[in-house]
Design a protein around this motif. Structure first.
Motif, PDB file in Angstrom:
ATOM      1  N   SER A  12      13.289  13.372  26.484  1.00  0.00           N
ATOM      2  CA  SER A  12      12.103  13.856  27.187  1.00  0.00           C
ATOM      3  C   SER A  12      12.539  14.732  28.342  1.00  0.00           C
ATOM      4  O   SER A  12      13.535  14.431  29.012  1.00  0.00           O
ATOM      5  N   LEU A  13      11.781  15.804  28.593  1.00  0.00           N
ATOM      6  CA  LEU A  13      12.043  16.669  29.749  1.00  0.00           C
ATOM      7  C   LEU A  13      10.963  16.481  30.804  1.00  0.00           C
ATOM      8  O   LEU A  13      10.934  17.190  31.814  1.00  0.00           O
ATOM      9  N   ARG A  14      10.066  15.542  30.585  1.00  0.00           N
ATOM     10  CA  ARG A  14       8.900  15.357  31.464  1.00  0.00           C
ATOM     11  C   ARG A  14       9.341  14.929  32.870  1.00  0.00           C
ATOM     12  O   ARG A  14      10.200  14.053  33.016  1.00  0.00           O
ATOM     13  N   ALA A  15       8.745  15.534  33.893  1.00  0.00           N
ATOM     14  CA  ALA A  15       9.023  15.085  35.263  1.00  0.00           C
ATOM     15  C   ALA A  15       8.557  13.639  35.378  1.00  0.00           C
ATOM     16  O   ALA A  15       7.456  13.309  34.948  1.00  0.00           O
ATOM     17  N   GLY A  16       9.401  12.769  35.892  1.00  0.00           N
ATOM     18  CA  GLY A  16       9.044  11.361  36.013  1.00  0.00           C
ATOM     19  C   GLY A  16       9.145  10.601  34.702  1.00  0.00           C
ATOM     20  O   GLY A  16       8.604   9.495  34.569  1.00  0.00           O
ATOM     21  N   SER A  17       9.850  11.161  33.729  1.00  0.00           N
ATOM     22  CA  SER A  17      10.005  10.530  32.405  1.00  0.00           C
ATOM     23  C   SER A  17      10.552   9.103  32.511  1.00  0.00           C
ATOM     24  O   SER A  17      11.555   8.853  33.177  1.00  0.00           O
ATOM     25  N   HIS A  18       9.877   8.175  31.829  1.00  0.00           N
ATOM     26  CA  HIS A  18      10.372   6.790  31.785  1.00  0.00           C
ATOM     27  C   HIS A  18      11.726   6.733  31.080  1.00  0.00           C
ATOM     28  O   HIS A  18      12.603   5.943  31.442  1.00  0.00           O
ATOM     29  N   ASN A  19      11.881   7.562  30.066  1.00  0.00           N
ATOM     30  CA  ASN A  19      13.145   7.538  29.308  1.00  0.00           C
ATOM     31  C   ASN A  19      14.270   8.198  30.092  1.00  0.00           C
ATOM     32  O   ASN A  19      15.435   7.798  29.963  1.00  0.00           O
ATOM     33  N   GLY A  20      13.912   9.177  30.924  1.00  0.00           N
ATOM     34  CA  GLY A  20      14.903   9.743  31.828  1.00  0.00           C
ATOM     35  C   GLY A  20      15.388   8.681  32.807  1.00  0.00           C
ATOM     36  O   GLY A  20      16.581   8.589  33.127  1.00  0.00           O
ATOM     37  N   ARG A  21      14.442   7.866  33.262  1.00  0.00           N
ATOM     38  CA  ARG A  21      14.778   6.778  34.191  1.00  0.00           C
ATOM     39  C   ARG A  21      15.680   5.740  33.513  1.00  0.00           C
ATOM     40  O   ARG A  21      16.647   5.248  34.101  1.00  0.00           O
ATOM     41  N   LEU A  22      15.343   5.437  32.267  1.00  0.00           N
ATOM     42  CA  LEU A  22      16.161   4.479  31.505  1.00  0.00           C
ATOM     43  C   LEU A  22      17.566   5.043  31.279  1.00  0.00           C
ATOM     44  O   LEU A  22      18.567   4.322  31.425  1.00  0.00           O
ATOM     45  N   ALA A  23      17.638   6.329  30.947  1.00  0.00           N
ATOM     46  CA  ALA A  23      18.955   6.958  30.744  1.00  0.00           C
ATOM     47  C   ALA A  23      19.773   6.918  32.036  1.00  0.00           C
ATOM     48  O   ALA A  23      20.983   6.642  32.010  1.00  0.00           O
ATOM     49  N   ALA A  24      19.111   7.163  33.173  1.00  0.00           N
ATOM     50  CA  ALA A  24      19.812   7.134  34.469  1.00  0.00           C
ATOM     51  C   ALA A  24      20.343   5.739  34.762  1.00  0.00           C
ATOM     52  O   ALA A  24      21.470   5.572  35.260  1.00  0.00           O
ATOM     53  N   LEU A  25      19.538   4.721  34.445  1.00  0.00           N
ATOM     54  CA  LEU A  25      19.972   3.337  34.681  1.00  0.00           C
ATOM     55  C   LEU A  25      21.174   2.985  33.804  1.00  0.00           C
ATOM     56  O   LEU A  25      22.149   2.380  34.273  1.00  0.00           O
ATOM     57  N   VAL A  26      21.110   3.366  32.537  1.00  0.00           N
ATOM     58  CA  VAL A  26      22.241   3.084  31.639  1.00  0.00           C
ATOM     59  C   VAL A  26      23.486   3.843  32.100  1.00  0.00           C
ATOM     60  O   VAL A  26      24.595   3.293  32.095  1.00  0.00           O
ATOM     61  N   ALA A  27      23.300   5.090  32.548  1.00  0.00           N
ATOM     62  CA  ALA A  27      24.454   5.858  33.065  1.00  0.00           C
ATOM     63  C   ALA A  27      25.082   5.136  34.253  1.00  0.00           C
ATOM     64  O   ALA A  27      26.310   5.046  34.372  1.00  0.00           O
ATOM     65  N   LYS A  28      24.233   4.600  35.129  1.00  0.00           N
ATOM     66  CA  LYS A  28      24.740   3.873  36.307  1.00  0.00           C
ATOM     67  C   LYS A  28      25.522   2.628  35.878  1.00  0.00           C
ATOM     68  O   LYS A  28      26.636   2.383  36.363  1.00  0.00           O
ATOM     69  N   GLU A  29      24.952   1.866  34.944  1.00  0.00           N
ATOM     70  CA  GLU A  29      25.630   0.631  34.495  1.00  0.00           C
ATOM     71  C   GLU A  29      26.936   0.952  33.764  1.00  0.00           C
ATOM     72  O   GLU A  29      27.920   0.230  33.891  1.00  0.00           O
ATOM     73  N   LEU A  30      26.938   2.034  32.999  1.00  0.00           N
ATOM     74  CA  LEU A  30      28.169   2.445  32.302  1.00  0.00           C
ATOM     75  C   LEU A  30      29.250   2.796  33.316  1.00  0.00           C
ATOM     76  O   LEU A  30      30.414   2.404  33.161  1.00  0.00           O
ATOM     77  N   ALA A  31      28.854   3.526  34.365  1.00  0.00           N
ATOM     78  CA  ALA A  31      29.828   3.923  35.388  1.00  0.00           C
ATOM     79  C   ALA A  31      30.353   2.696  36.136  1.00  0.00           C
ATOM     80  O   ALA A  31      31.552   2.591  36.418  1.00  0.00           O
ATOM     81  N   LEU A  32      29.454   1.742  36.419  1.00  0.00           N
ATOM     82  CA  LEU A  32      29.889   0.510  37.102  1.00  0.00           C
ATOM     83  C   LEU A  32      30.875  -0.274  36.239  1.00  0.00           C
ATOM     84  O   LEU A  32      31.750  -0.962  36.752  1.00  0.00           O
ATOM     85  N   ALA A  33      30.707  -0.156  34.916  1.00  0.00           N
ATOM     86  CA  ALA A  33      31.617  -0.848  33.992  1.00  0.00           C
ATOM     87  C   ALA A  33      32.833   0.023  33.660  1.00  0.00           C
ATOM     88  O   ALA A  33      33.571  -0.250  32.715  1.00  0.00           O
ATOM     89  N   GLU A  34      32.999   1.109  34.441  1.00  0.00           N
ATOM     90  CA  GLU A  34      34.184   1.967  34.378  1.00  0.00           C
ATOM     91  C   GLU A  34      34.291   2.826  33.132  1.00  0.00           C
ATOM     92  O   GLU A  34      35.387   3.200  32.718  1.00  0.00           O
ATOM     93  N   ALA A  35      33.153   3.143  32.525  1.00  0.00           N
ATOM     94  CA  ALA A  35      33.171   4.178  31.492  1.00  0.00           C
ATOM     95  C   ALA A  35      33.192   5.536  32.182  1.00  0.00           C
ATOM     96  O   ALA A  35      32.806   5.655  33.345  1.00  0.00           O
ATOM     97  N   HIS A  36      33.633   6.524  31.463  1.00  0.00           N
ATOM     98  CA  HIS A  36      33.608   7.913  31.963  1.00  0.00           C
ATOM     99  C   HIS A  36      32.316   8.521  31.426  1.00  0.00           C
ATOM    100  O   HIS A  36      32.209   8.822  30.239  1.00  0.00           O
ATOM    101  N   VAL A  37      31.329   8.666  32.302  1.00  0.00           N
ATOM    102  CA  VAL A  37      29.969   9.003  31.859  1.00  0.00           C
ATOM    103  C   VAL A  37      29.642  10.473  32.098  1.00  0.00           C
ATOM    104  O   VAL A  37      29.915  11.006  33.165  1.00  0.00           O
TER     105      VAL A  37
END
Ligand SMILES: Cc1cc2nc3c(=O)[nH]c(=O)nc-3n(C[C@H](O)[C@H](O)[C@H](O)COP(=O)(O)O)c2cc1C
Length: 197
Positions: A12-37
């Motif tokens: 989704s490219l929508r401003a305020g996209s729920h899926n964009g928010r979910l992707a951001a959260l997963v990116a954060k958790e991946l980085a915390l778990a030391e993946a190269h995101v």
């Protein structure tokens, strides 16, 4: 020392996209778990609607080639797709279709998808979330593209009220499931062949 390279995107490219928010959260958790995101937006890969006539006339556009190389440069990916009419968004399907048409010389079909592991998520305002989108995306990637797709997936229902002020999931069970999925994605991506640069 960083772990495997994981690509993160939303359909989704929508401003305020729920899926964009979910992707951001997963990116954060991946980085915390030391993946190269690497987090990308499909807005940076503008693609015309795929039509076989267009493909035959001009081949895949540069954006499709770039997106394919981006995927190939990672061992795993997380995709958050909205549900549109019980399926994935045309934006995401079109992007995947174009990437499947990019083939370097002597390369096997679907090379950017095979030997890669995908994890899926969907967020929708509806109570039952994006279950149909998740099923459709699994079918596209597994059956259509030959990818490995984790059985673990994240389905966020009532998405307008699912995130707190810090953009974390309010529901503790769902938050734990997301962390478990992230761990599995890292574990499986780590045993995939090294990504191409
Ligand atoms: C054309 C269209 C079809 C949709 N169909 C569904 C659907 O089948 N199921 C559903 O849960 N939501 C459906 N929705 C609502 C979207 O899932 C919702 O707007 C969602 O928030 C979009 O994701 P985003 O917030 O990441 O942009 C539809 C929206 C549009 C524009």
């Amino acid at each position: 020392m960083y772990g495997p390279k994981i690509l993160v995107m939303a359909g989704s490219l929508r401003a305020g996209s729920h899926n964009g928010r979910l992707a951001a959260l997963v990116a954060k958790e991946l980085a915390l778990a030391e993946a190269h995101v690497t987090r990308i937006s499909l807005a940076d890969y503008p693609l015309p609607l795929l039509d076989a006539e267009l493909l035959a006339d001009s081949g895949p556009p540069d954006a499709a080639v770039k997106l394919k190389h981006m995927l190939a440069a990672h061992q795993g990916a997380f995709i958050a797709s909205p549900e549109y009419t019980a399926s994935v968004t045309p934006l995401l399907k079109n992007a995947i279709d174009w990437v499947t048409r990019v083939r370097e010389r002597n390369e096997a079909p679907y090379a950017a998808f095979k030997d890669r592991v995908f994890a899926l998520g969907s967020a929708s305002a509806r109570a039952d979330g994006g279950l149909h989108a998740l099923a459709a995306l699994r079918q596209i990637l597994e059956i259509g593209c030959g990818a490995v797709v984790l059985p673990e997936q994240i389905n966020v229902g009532r998405a307008d009220d699912a995130f707190d002020d810090m953009d974390n999931l309010k529901d503790e069970d769902l938050a734990t499931a997301l962390k478990d999925m992230v761990r599995r994605l890292i574990d499986l991506a780590s045993v995939m062949p090294k990504a191409t640069e």
